[in-house]
Enzyme design. Structure first.
Site, PDB file in Angstrom:
ATOM      1  N   SER A   1       0.838  -1.202   0.000  1.00 41.01           N
ATOM      2  CA  SER A   1       0.000   0.000   0.000  1.00 41.01           C
ATOM      3  C   SER A   1       0.873   1.253   0.000  1.00 41.01           C
ATOM      4  O   SER A   1       2.072   1.188   0.303  1.00 41.01           O
ATOM      5  CB  SER A   1      -0.888  -0.026   1.260  1.00 41.01           C
ATOM      6  OG  SER A   1      -1.689   1.131   1.346  1.00 41.01           O
TER       7      SER A   1
ATOM      8  N   LEU B   1       3.073   4.389   0.361  1.00 42.24           N
ATOM      9  CA  LEU B   1       4.447   4.794   0.042  1.00 42.24           C
ATOM     10  C   LEU B   1       5.316   3.588  -0.339  1.00 42.24           C
ATOM     11  O   LEU B   1       6.155   3.684  -1.245  1.00 42.24           O
ATOM     12  CB  LEU B   1       5.061   5.526   1.237  1.00 42.24           C
ATOM     13  CG  LEU B   1       4.264   6.724   1.771  1.00 42.24           C
ATOM     14  CD1 LEU B   1       5.008   7.402   2.913  1.00 42.24           C
ATOM     15  CD2 LEU B   1       3.962   7.722   0.658  1.00 42.24           C
TER      16      LEU B   1
ATOM     17  N   ASP C   1       4.303  -7.787   3.775  1.00 42.62           N
ATOM     18  CA  ASP C   1       3.176  -7.034   4.338  1.00 42.62           C
ATOM     19  C   ASP C   1       2.239  -8.010   5.043  1.00 42.62           C
ATOM     20  O   ASP C   1       2.200  -9.188   4.713  1.00 42.62           O
ATOM     21  CB  ASP C   1       2.423  -6.307   3.209  1.00 42.62           C
ATOM     22  CG  ASP C   1       1.663  -5.078   3.700  1.00 42.62           C
ATOM     23  OD1 ASP C   1       2.001  -3.964   3.284  1.00 42.62           O
ATOM     24  OD2 ASP C   1       0.704  -5.244   4.496  1.00 42.62           O
TER      25      ASP C   1
ATOM     26  N   ASP D   1       3.995 -10.485   9.490  1.00 42.93           N
ATOM     27  CA  ASP D   1       3.819  -9.362  10.411  1.00 42.93           C
ATOM     28  C   ASP D   1       5.226  -9.012  10.922  1.00 42.93           C
ATOM     29  O   ASP D   1       5.904  -9.876  11.479  1.00 42.93           O
ATOM     30  CB  ASP D   1       2.905  -9.825  11.553  1.00 42.93           C
ATOM     31  CG  ASP D   1       2.626  -8.728  12.563  1.00 42.93           C
ATOM     32  OD1 ASP D   1       3.474  -7.829  12.737  1.00 42.93           O
ATOM     33  OD2 ASP D   1       1.563  -8.796  13.206  1.00 42.93           O
ATOM     34  N   VAL D   2       5.636  -7.763  10.734  1.00 45.30           N
ATOM     35  CA  VAL D   2       7.008  -7.409  11.128  1.00 45.30           C
ATOM     36  C   VAL D   2       7.246  -7.531  12.636  1.00 45.30           C
ATOM     37  O   VAL D   2       8.396  -7.571  13.077  1.00 45.30           O
ATOM     38  CB  VAL D   2       7.416  -5.982  10.658  1.00 45.30           C
ATOM     39  CG1 VAL D   2       7.497  -5.888   9.143  1.00 45.30           C
ATOM     40  CG2 VAL D   2       6.498  -4.909  11.231  1.00 45.30           C
TER      41      VAL D   2
ATOM     42  N   SER E   1       8.842   9.771  10.362  1.00 43.51           N
ATOM     43  CA  SER E   1       7.755  10.739  10.149  1.00 43.51           C
ATOM     44  C   SER E   1       8.170  12.049  10.803  1.00 43.51           C
ATOM     45  O   SER E   1       8.882  12.029  11.823  1.00 43.51           O
ATOM     46  CB  SER E   1       6.466  10.236  10.800  1.00 43.51           C
ATOM     47  OG  SER E   1       5.508  11.285  10.849  1.00 43.51           O
TER      48      SER E   1
ATOM     49  N   TYR F   1       2.705   6.556  18.248  1.00 41.20           N
ATOM     50  CA  TYR F   1       3.286   6.738  16.909  1.00 41.20           C
ATOM     51  C   TYR F   1       4.534   7.626  16.984  1.00 41.20           C
ATOM     52  O   TYR F   1       5.575   7.312  16.399  1.00 41.20           O
ATOM     53  CB  TYR F   1       2.220   7.353  15.996  1.00 41.20           C
ATOM     54  CG  TYR F   1       2.604   7.478  14.545  1.00 41.20           C
ATOM     55  CD1 TYR F   1       2.615   6.368  13.706  1.00 41.20           C
ATOM     56  CD2 TYR F   1       2.924   8.717  13.992  1.00 41.20           C
ATOM     57  CE1 TYR F   1       2.943   6.486  12.366  1.00 41.20           C
ATOM     58  CE2 TYR F   1       3.247   8.847  12.663  1.00 41.20           C
ATOM     59  CZ  TYR F   1       3.257   7.729  11.845  1.00 41.20           C
ATOM     60  OH  TYR F   1       3.582   7.861  10.510  1.00 41.20           O
TER      61      TYR F   1
ATOM     62  N   LYS G   1       8.360   6.636  15.975  1.00 42.79           N
ATOM     63  CA  LYS G   1       9.051   7.327  14.879  1.00 42.79           C
ATOM     64  C   LYS G   1      10.284   8.071  15.401  1.00 42.79           C
ATOM     65  O   LYS G   1      11.314   8.132  14.732  1.00 42.79           O
ATOM     66  CB  LYS G   1       8.090   8.274  14.163  1.00 42.79           C
ATOM     67  CG  LYS G   1       6.943   7.555  13.433  1.00 42.79           C
ATOM     68  CD  LYS G   1       7.456   6.565  12.407  1.00 42.79           C
ATOM     69  CE  LYS G   1       6.337   5.962  11.567  1.00 42.79           C
ATOM     70  NZ  LYS G   1       6.823   4.997  10.565  1.00 42.79           N
TER      71      LYS G   1
ATOM     72  N   THR H   1      -2.136   8.813   1.349  1.00 43.10           N
ATOM     73  CA  THR H   1      -2.165   7.338   1.298  1.00 43.10           C
ATOM     74  C   THR H   1      -3.294   6.844   2.207  1.00 43.10           C
ATOM     75  O   THR H   1      -3.833   7.613   3.007  1.00 43.10           O
ATOM     76  CB  THR H   1      -0.836   6.726   1.810  1.00 43.10           C
ATOM     77  OG1 THR H   1      -0.789   6.886   3.237  1.00 43.10           O
ATOM     78  CG2 THR H   1       0.381   7.345   1.178  1.00 43.10           C
TER      79      THR H   1
END
Ligand SMILES: NC(=O)c1ccc[n+]([C@@H]2O[C@H](COP(=O)([O-])OP(=O)(O)OC[C@H]3O[C@@H](n4cnc5c(N)ncnc54)[C@H](O)[C@@H]3O)[C@@H](O)[C@H]2O)c1
Length: 257
Positions: A15, A17, A36, A59-60, A149, A162, A166, A197
């Site tokens: 998906s 980027l 992914d 799944d990472v 980010s 988040y 990041k 996105t």
């Protein structure tokens, strides 16, 4: 690094980027393993991108599945030259909301597991494969681009999980580049501003308007192909190392309270 003939693992490549980057890599003669969690969407993406793309479901944050997935990519292509680490969750919620309800600890932990621990682990596993490559004239064996980010720099409100993840990725850029320089592997990060996105699809309209207002010029959100262009440059340009590059049209986030 030369894109033509290279092999790149793109996490979150089904998906947004990651997908745009996979498409550009293939256009330039590279081959891509898309890793992914998205099952059918991952298969569809790989099919749309053609025979130089493949999909590996993992799944990472699942260490065992990730190790198997990286192994499968190397088994398929025989080598690994680059990693673009874009898989992430972007949950929102104040640490204590206006009703006085605390943000769930389990959600904070989950975000760090995917966005930070997952990215660190996939870099570790991919670097282990890259050191098998014959070095090029510069002594380079591989290149890694982590997707951070500007939230991790600007401390976006209502996104402590988040932001923490990041900011962690941004903090990892220099020490990872230092550790991997011995092996001829460069590590850079991109800190995008708001990009058009699916990850921002559910954000509230007033939040999106505020983000739009905080963009300097051009006054719009970024396009995935603008991200892909920068990523390919970071992979190609051997002199860019240990750098965090903002891709945000001069955005400075407002201090929402
Ligand atoms: N879009 C933006 O505004 C923006 C801004 C700054 C940073 N970013 C970062 O860019 C990267 C790509 O985001 P995007 O905008 O393309 O979002 P997206 O939602 O389109 O893509 C993210 C992909 O990651 C995958 N993913 C999520 N959890 C996963 C897991 N545990 N294991 C494997 N894959 C997983 C999803 O299935 C999805 O395909 C993310 O790291 C995101 O934090 C995006």
């Amino acid at each position: 690094m030369r894109i033509d003939g290279s092999v790149t693992l793109v996490t979150g490549g089904a998906s947004g980027l990651g997908r745009a980057t996979a498409a550009e890599l293939i256009l330039r003669g590279g081959r891509v393993a898309i890793l992914d969690v998205a099952g059918p969407r991952g298969e569809e993406t790989a099919a749309e991108l053609g025979p130089d793309a493949s999909f590996i479901a993992a799944d990472v944050s699942d260490a065992q599945a990730l190790e198997t997935a990286v192994g499968a990519a190397v088994e398929r292509y025989g080598r690994l030259d680059a990693l673009v680490s874009a898989a992430a969750l972007a949950p929102r919620g104040r640490i204590l909301n206006r009703a006085g309800r605390p943000y769930p600890l389990v959600d904070f932990r989950r975000t760090l597991e995917v966005n930070l621990v997952g990215a660190w682990n996939v870099a570790r596993l991919c670097a282990l494969q890259m050191i098998e490559n014959e070095p090029n004239d510069d002594g380079e064996r591989g290149a890694i681009v982590n997707v951070a980010s500007i939230a991790g720099i600007e401390g976006a409100a209502s996104q402590t999980a988040y932001v923490a993840a990041k900011a962690g990725l941004i903090g990892l850029t220099l020490p990872m580049a230092r550790d991997l320089a011995h092996w001829g592997i460069r590590v850079n990060a991109i800190a995008p501003g708001t990009m058009a996105t699916p990850i921002i699809a559910d954000a509230p309209p007033d939040y999106m308007e505020e983000l739009q207002r905080s963009t300097l010029f051009p006054p719009r959100f970024g396009h995935p192909d603008e991200f892909a262009a920068l990523t390919l440059h970071l992979l190609e340009n051997a002199l860019v190392n240990a750098e965090v590059v903002r891709l945000d049209a001069g955005t400075r986030m407002a201090a929402w309270s």
